[in-house]
Enzyme design. Structure first.
Site, PDB file in Angstrom:
ATOM      1  N   LYS A  13      27.207-123.325  31.467  1.00  0.00           N
ATOM      2  CA  LYS A  13      26.841-122.387  32.548  1.00  0.00           C
ATOM      3  C   LYS A  13      27.881-121.271  32.669  1.00  0.00           C
ATOM      4  O   LYS A  13      27.525-120.108  32.761  1.00  0.00           O
ATOM      5  CB  LYS A  13      26.743-123.119  33.912  1.00  0.00           C
ATOM      6  CG  LYS A  13      25.664-124.202  33.966  1.00  0.00           C
ATOM      7  CD  LYS A  13      25.483-124.755  35.372  1.00  0.00           C
ATOM      8  CE  LYS A  13      26.713-125.479  35.922  1.00  0.00           C
ATOM      9  NZ  LYS A  13      27.122-126.682  35.151  1.00  0.00           N
ATOM     10  N   ARG A  88      24.239-127.615  44.402  1.00  0.00           N
ATOM     11  CA  ARG A  88      24.429-128.875  43.694  1.00  0.00           C
ATOM     12  C   ARG A  88      23.784-130.035  44.448  1.00  0.00           C
ATOM     13  O   ARG A  88      23.807-131.160  43.963  1.00  0.00           O
ATOM     14  CB  ARG A  88      25.917-129.162  43.549  1.00  0.00           C
ATOM     15  CG  ARG A  88      26.471-128.901  42.136  1.00  0.00           C
ATOM     16  CD  ARG A  88      27.954-129.151  42.211  1.00  0.00           C
ATOM     17  NE  ARG A  88      28.606-129.418  40.961  1.00  0.00           N
ATOM     18  CZ  ARG A  88      29.227-128.506  40.229  1.00  0.00           C
ATOM     19  NH1 ARG A  88      29.192-127.242  40.558  1.00  0.00           N
ATOM     20  NH2 ARG A  88      29.877-128.889  39.139  1.00  0.00           N
ATOM     21  N   ARG A 127      37.696-128.629  25.990  1.00  0.00           N
ATOM     22  CA  ARG A 127      37.708-127.193  26.311  1.00  0.00           C
ATOM     23  C   ARG A 127      39.011-126.721  26.957  1.00  0.00           C
ATOM     24  O   ARG A 127      39.699-127.484  27.619  1.00  0.00           O
ATOM     25  CB  ARG A 127      36.481-126.810  27.143  1.00  0.00           C
ATOM     26  CG  ARG A 127      36.407-127.440  28.490  1.00  0.00           C
ATOM     27  CD  ARG A 127      35.064-127.107  29.142  1.00  0.00           C
ATOM     28  NE  ARG A 127      35.047-127.568  30.507  1.00  0.00           N
ATOM     29  CZ  ARG A 127      34.033-127.411  31.342  1.00  0.00           C
ATOM     30  NH1 ARG A 127      32.934-126.823  30.935  1.00  0.00           N
ATOM     31  NH2 ARG A 127      34.115-127.862  32.568  1.00  0.00           N
ATOM     32  N   ARG A 161      41.552-127.656  32.484  1.00  0.00           N
ATOM     33  CA  ARG A 161      41.265-128.070  33.854  1.00  0.00           C
ATOM     34  C   ARG A 161      41.678-129.521  34.075  1.00  0.00           C
ATOM     35  O   ARG A 161      41.468-130.370  33.218  1.00  0.00           O
ATOM     36  CB  ARG A 161      39.763-127.923  34.139  1.00  0.00           C
ATOM     37  CG  ARG A 161      39.378-126.506  34.472  1.00  0.00           C
ATOM     38  CD  ARG A 161      37.898-126.315  34.545  1.00  0.00           C
ATOM     39  NE  ARG A 161      37.198-127.323  35.336  1.00  0.00           N
ATOM     40  CZ  ARG A 161      35.909-127.238  35.641  1.00  0.00           C
ATOM     41  NH1 ARG A 161      35.201-126.200  35.237  1.00  0.00           N
ATOM     42  NH2 ARG A 161      35.323-128.180  36.342  1.00  0.00           N
ATOM     43  N   ARG A 172      31.720-136.907  37.158  1.00  0.00           N
ATOM     44  CA  ARG A 172      31.041-135.627  37.420  1.00  0.00           C
ATOM     45  C   ARG A 172      29.603-135.676  36.904  1.00  0.00           C
ATOM     46  O   ARG A 172      28.689-135.158  37.548  1.00  0.00           O
ATOM     47  CB  ARG A 172      31.812-134.479  36.762  1.00  0.00           C
ATOM     48  CG  ARG A 172      33.104-134.159  37.514  1.00  0.00           C
ATOM     49  CD  ARG A 172      34.066-133.332  36.686  1.00  0.00           C
ATOM     50  NE  ARG A 172      33.565-132.040  36.304  1.00  0.00           N
ATOM     51  CZ  ARG A 172      34.062-131.315  35.310  1.00  0.00           C
ATOM     52  NH1 ARG A 172      35.081-131.775  34.596  1.00  0.00           N
ATOM     53  NH2 ARG A 172      33.563-130.148  35.025  1.00  0.00           N
TER      54      ARG A 172
HETATM   55  P1  AMP Z   1      32.577-126.732  38.136  1.00  0.00           P
HETATM   56  O1  AMP Z   1      33.623-125.738  37.807  1.00  0.00           O
HETATM   57  O2  AMP Z   1      31.251-126.089  38.519  1.00  0.00           O
HETATM   58  O3  AMP Z   1      32.420-127.807  37.092  1.00  0.00           O
HETATM   59  O4  AMP Z   1      33.077-127.477  39.483  1.00  0.00           O
HETATM   60  C1  AMP Z   1      34.262-128.262  39.513  1.00  0.00           C
HETATM   61  C2  AMP Z   1      34.254-129.194  40.700  1.00  0.00           C
HETATM   62  O5  AMP Z   1      34.218-128.419  41.919  1.00  0.00           O
HETATM   63  C3  AMP Z   1      33.050-130.124  40.815  1.00  0.00           C
HETATM   64  O6  AMP Z   1      33.214-131.296  40.035  1.00  0.00           O
HETATM   65  C4  AMP Z   1      33.022-130.412  42.318  1.00  0.00           C
HETATM   66  O7  AMP Z   1      34.022-131.330  42.697  1.00  0.00           O
HETATM   67  C5  AMP Z   1      33.417-129.061  42.906  1.00  0.00           C
HETATM   68  N1  AMP Z   1      32.221-128.209  43.160  1.00  0.00           N
HETATM   69  C6  AMP Z   1      31.898-127.043  42.518  1.00  0.00           C
HETATM   70  N2  AMP Z   1      30.751-126.536  43.003  1.00  0.00           N
HETATM   71  C7  AMP Z   1      30.340-127.383  43.981  1.00  0.00           C
HETATM   72  C8  AMP Z   1      29.211-127.418  44.852  1.00  0.00           C
HETATM   73  N3  AMP Z   1      28.247-126.467  44.794  1.00  0.00           N
HETATM   74  N4  AMP Z   1      29.114-128.451  45.726  1.00  0.00           N
HETATM   75  C9  AMP Z   1      30.066-129.414  45.799  1.00  0.00           C
HETATM   76  N5  AMP Z   1      31.137-129.445  45.003  1.00  0.00           N
HETATM   77  C10 AMP Z   1      31.288-128.446  44.089  1.00  0.00           C
END
Ligand code: AMP
Length: 221
Positions: A13, A88, A127, A161, A172
């Site tokens: 994404k 989400r 990554r 990360r 996740r």
């Molecule tokens: P991402 O970078 O999208 O993989 O997000 C990293 C982490 O941030 C996720 O594993 C969640 O803990 C938190 N997170 C990101 N977006 C959301 C969301 N829309 N709702 C809840 N937690 C989020």
């Protein structure tokens, strides 16, 4: 044009959102990036978010909804935006509808990147990004052309990360299948959902997006 990207962690994404941003001049809104900035600020909210993120769980709906609601009202979103990592949960999806309605906005496409679960663990665990410009790389699938030098900006420092380790990734993915996968049906019912094959190469996925958006360009205002 307003887009929403759906797909599990590691589906691509973020990578595709950056390309869509460049190709269409619309802005990427990544809730993950926003949260990482809050964490880096060291605030109390950041500390709480950090704990949840490192455990692979989801941060509270209220915080996320407030963050996005404020962000899509900013000037740089006028031309359009790409939601990456939001919504989400079902609650977030309904809140998104409500906030778009209030602002007189709508989604033009919900693009789902379909991928294989096990392959995601391998993708995520390898990554890393350039610390200076944020360009994305992978140990196996996309190494810099010159070892330890960023292709985009020439920077020599890279970061990984904290939540990109196997254990957190499994959590996740669980959170995704339990809470996020069901909302694809929500957008399918609205007739907005288009799916692309995310197991294809990065360039091919970009092409699938372009074809999908291009084929429907006549419906865009
Ligand atoms: P991402 O970078 O999208 O993989 O997000 C990293 C982490 O941030 C996720 O594993 C969640 O803990 C938190 N997170 C990101 N977006 C959301 C969301 N829309 N709702 C809840 N937690 C989020």
């Amino acid at each position: 044009m307003n887009l929403l990207l759906l797909g599990p962690p590691g589906a691509g994404k973020g990578t595709q959102a950056k390309r869509l941003q460049d190709n269409y001049g619309i802005v990427q809104l990544s809730t993950g990036d926003m949260l990482r900035a809050v964490v880096a600020s060291g605030s109390d909210i950041g500390e709480m978010a950090k704990e949840v993120m490192e455990a692979g769980g989801l941060v509270s709906d209220d915080l996320i909804i407030a963050m996005i609601s404020e962000r899509i009202g900013e000037d740089d979103c006028r031309k359009g935006f790409i939601l990456d990592g939001f919504p989400r949960t079902y609650t977030q999806a309904e809140a998104l509808d409500a906030m778009l309605g209030e602002k007189g906005l709508k989604l033009d496409f919900v693009l789902e990147i379909k991928v294989d679960n096990e392959a995601m663990i391998k993708r995520i665990a390898g990554r890393f990004t350039c610390a200076k410009c944020g360009a994305g790389y992978h140990d196996e699938f996309q190494r810099p052309k010159v070892e330890n030098v960023c292709d985009e900006c020439g920077g020599g420092e890279f970061t990984r990360r904290a939540d990109d380790n196997q254990e957190t990734v499994r959590e996740r993915l669980k959170a995704y299948h339990r809470q996020t996968a069901p909302i694809t049906a929500y957008f399918a019912e609205k007739g907005l959902l288009k799916s692309v094959d995310g197991m294809a190469s990065i360039d091919d996925v970009t092409k699938q997006f372009k074809d999908t958006i291009g084929a429907a360009e006549s419906v865009l205002t």
